[in-house]
Design an enzyme around this catalytic site. Structure first.
Site, short mmCIF file in Angstrom:
data_model
loop_
_atom_site.label_atom_id
_atom_site.label_comp_id
_atom_site.label_asym_id
_atom_site.label_seq_id
_atom_site.Cartn_x
_atom_site.Cartn_y
_atom_site.Cartn_z
N CYS A 234 -23.77 3.15 5.69
CA CYS A 234 -22.84 4.27 5.56
C CYS A 234 -23.46 5.56 6.10
O CYS A 234 -24.51 6.01 5.62
CB CYS A 234 -22.44 4.47 4.10
SG CYS A 234 -21.28 5.85 3.89
N CYS B 230 -23.66 -3.07 3.57
CA CYS B 230 -22.53 -2.13 3.63
C CYS B 230 -22.92 -0.77 3.06
O CYS B 230 -22.42 0.27 3.53
CB CYS B 230 -21.33 -2.70 2.89
SG CYS B 230 -21.60 -3.05 1.14
N ASP C 296 0.82 -1.22 0.00
CA ASP C 296 0.00 0.00 0.00
C ASP C 296 0.85 1.27 0.00
O ASP C 296 0.43 2.30 0.52
CB ASP C 296 -0.94 -0.02 1.22
CG ASP C 296 -2.06 0.99 1.10
OD1 ASP C 296 -2.44 1.32 -0.04
OD2 ASP C 296 -2.54 1.48 2.14
N CYS D 102 -21.62 -11.10 -3.45
CA CYS D 102 -22.43 -10.28 -2.53
C CYS D 102 -23.92 -10.57 -2.66
O CYS D 102 -24.69 -10.28 -1.74
CB CYS D 102 -22.18 -8.80 -2.79
SG CYS D 102 -20.53 -8.23 -2.34
N CYS E 212 -27.38 -8.55 -1.15
CA CYS E 212 -27.09 -7.86 0.11
C CYS E 212 -26.59 -6.44 -0.14
O CYS E 212 -25.74 -6.20 -1.00
CB CYS E 212 -26.03 -8.64 0.90
SG CYS E 212 -25.56 -7.86 2.45
N CYS F 256 -20.69 -6.68 7.17
CA CYS F 256 -20.68 -7.69 6.11
C CYS F 256 -20.97 -9.07 6.68
O CYS F 256 -20.30 -9.52 7.62
CB CYS F 256 -19.33 -7.69 5.41
SG CYS F 256 -19.20 -8.92 4.09
#
Length: 379
Positions: free
Chosen positions: A204, A200, A140, A194, A197, A254
Site C-alpha cells: 500500500c 497486500c 453496491d 490469508c 501473508c 494477492c
C-alpha cells in the site's frame, strides 16, 4: 408456470444455481440474513474512528447497513453472486510508465452495476415465481455489506486488505445480492485463508491499513481518487504516482490471483483505450469529450473536475517537462480543484517557472485553497 413448494428448498436452490451459471455468474452462495451478528460492532467502530472519510452516507445509514434485516425486516436469506473480472495483464505494470494514466481494472469497461443488475433481476424473478417469496436486488447501491455476507455465503473470505478473496478468482469478483423472504438452506461460511501473508498490506503506497483486516479510507487512493470531492491531501499526491482512478495494488499482489482466469464474458474485458490512456491526451479533455470517452464507465460518475485533478497530479509525478504547456492551460480553469492541482503539477515539474508566474496568478486568485497551493511547502 410450474410451481414449487418452498419446502423443497434444495431443489429450488439447485435450479437457481444452474440459472445463475447460465447468466454468467461465476460464484453462488446463500447465507441467512442474520448470519453476521458481528457486523454492527465492527461497523460502528470503523465509523467512530472516522475511517469512512467524507462518505457521510455510511454513518447516516449505519443502522440499516449493519444487518440485512435492519434494512428489510422481512429478509430471511441472502443470495450472494459474483462475476469474475480478472484482468488479462498485470495491472501494476503501467505504474512504471509515467506518461500513461492507471485506471483501476474494474473501471476499464462498462459500469459493473449495469452489467450485474439485469442478471440479478432475472434470477430474482425466477426465485419469486418458483417460491412466491418477495425479493430485493442490490449491486453496491444500498446499505448492504456484500463482502462479509459473501464470506458467510462461502464465496470467499475478506482478506487483510478487506477485499473479498476467492480460492477460484482471487480478488477479482464483482458482487451482487438478492434479499428474499424465502428461507433457503445456507452455505458454510468460508474460513479466512490469508495465513501469514502480508503482501497486500506491505504494498500500500499510503499505509491505509491501521492493522490487518482494517482500512482507513482517508488514506486509501481508491477512495481519494474516486470518492473524495476536495483536493487530494498533500501527503498523498506523490504516492499517487500515475493512478488517475482507483488503485489496484493491494488486490493485484494477492497470491490467490494465480487461480483467477480472465473473465469468460467479452463485455467484462477491458477497453483497449482505457488500458493505456495517455496523460497528455486526458488533460486536454473538455466536458463533452470526457463524457464521450467514459460513456458507460464508472469513471464518468466523478465528473470532469475531479478527473482532471487526478490527471494533473499524475502529470506532476511524471517528471515530463514537455507537459508544462498543458499544465499551464489549466491554471485558469473554472474548477478550483483543477486549478489547485495544476499549480501543484507546475511547481513539481518546473519550480522556477512556477515562481515566476506566482505573483500574477495570486493577484487574481479568489479561492484561498488554490492560493495556498502557490506557497505551501512541497514534500
Amino acid at each position: 408456470m410450474e410451481s414449487y413448494d418452498i419446502r423443497d428448498a434444495e431443489k429450488l436452490v439447485a435450479e437457481l444455481r444452474i440459472r445463475a451459471n447460465a447468466l454468467g455468474f461465476d460464484s453462488f452462495g446463500i447465507a441467512a440474513a442474520d448470519a453476521r451478528p458481528d457486523l454492527p460492532e465492527k461497523l460502528n467502530a470503523a465509523i467512530a474512528a472516522g475511517w469512512h472519510g467524507d462518505m457521510e452516507w455510511m454513518a447516516e445509514t449505519a443502522q440499516r447497513r449493519a444487518s440485512p434485516r435492519g434494512m428489510w425486516p422481512e429478509a430471511k436469506s441472502v443470495i450472494l453472486l459474483g462475476i469474475n473480472y480478472g484482468p488479462e495483464t498485470d495491472p501494476l505494470a503501467i505504474l512504471g510508465e509515467k506518461s500513461l494514466g492507471s485506471i483501476s481494472v474494474y473501471a476499464r469497461n462498462r459500469d459493473y452495476h449495469e452489467i450485474i443488475k439485469g442478471k440479478l433481476k432475472e434470477l430474482a424473478g425466477l426465485l419469486a415465481r418458483r417460491s412466491g417469496a418477495e425479493v430485493k436486488v442490490f449491486v453496491d447501491t444500498a446499505p448492504l455489506m456484500e463482502k462479509p455476507l459473501a464470506e458467510a455465503a462461502g464465496l470467499g473470505w475478506q482478506g487483510k486488505h478487506t477485499v473479498l478473496v476467492s480460492r477460484d478468482f482471487g480478488c477479482w469478483l464483482f458482487l451482487g445480492a438478492i434479499l428474499t423472504s424465502a428461507e433457503l438452506p445456507g452455505n458454510t461460511q468460508h474460513e479466512e485463508s490469508c495465513g501469514s501473508c502480508t503482501r497486500c498490506l506491505d504494498i500500500c503506497p499510503t499505509n491505509a491499513f491501521p492493522a490487518p483486516f482494517q482500512l482507513d479510507s482517508r488514506r486509501c487512493l481508491a477512495y481519494l481518487t474516486v470518492e473524495h470531492k476536495a483536493q487530494i491531501p498533500l501527503e498523498f499526491r506523490a504516492p499517487m504516482g500515475n493512478r488517475i482512478y482507483g488503485c489496484d495494488d493491494c488486490l493485484a499482489v494477492c497470491p490467490w490471483n494465480k487461480f483467477a482466469s480472465v473473465s469468460r464474458e467479452a463485455k467484462l474485458r477491458a477497453r483497449a483505450d482505457l488500458e493505456r490512456p495517455v496523460l497528455a491526451d486526458l488533460v486536454q479533455l473538455d466536458d463533452e469529450r470526457f463524457r464521450t470517452l467514459f460513456a458507460g464507465s464508472p469513471v464518468k460518475r466523478i465528473g470532469l473536475g475531479r478527473f482532471l485533478r487526478n490527471v494533473l497530479i499524475a502529470i506532476g509525478n511524471s517528471g515530463d517537462a514537455t507537459l508544462l504547456p498543458l499544465v499551464e492551460q489549466r491554471l485558469d480553469d473554472d474548477s478550483d480543484i483543477v486549478r489547485g492541482a495544476a499549480v501543484w503539477a507546475l511547481r513539481r515539474l518546473a519550480p522556477e517557472r512556477a515562481s515566476a508566474l506566482s505573483l500574477a496568478y495570486l493577484a487574481r486568485e479568489s479561492d484561498s485553497s488554490v492560493a495556498s497551493e502557490w506557497t505551501v511547502e512541497l514534500s
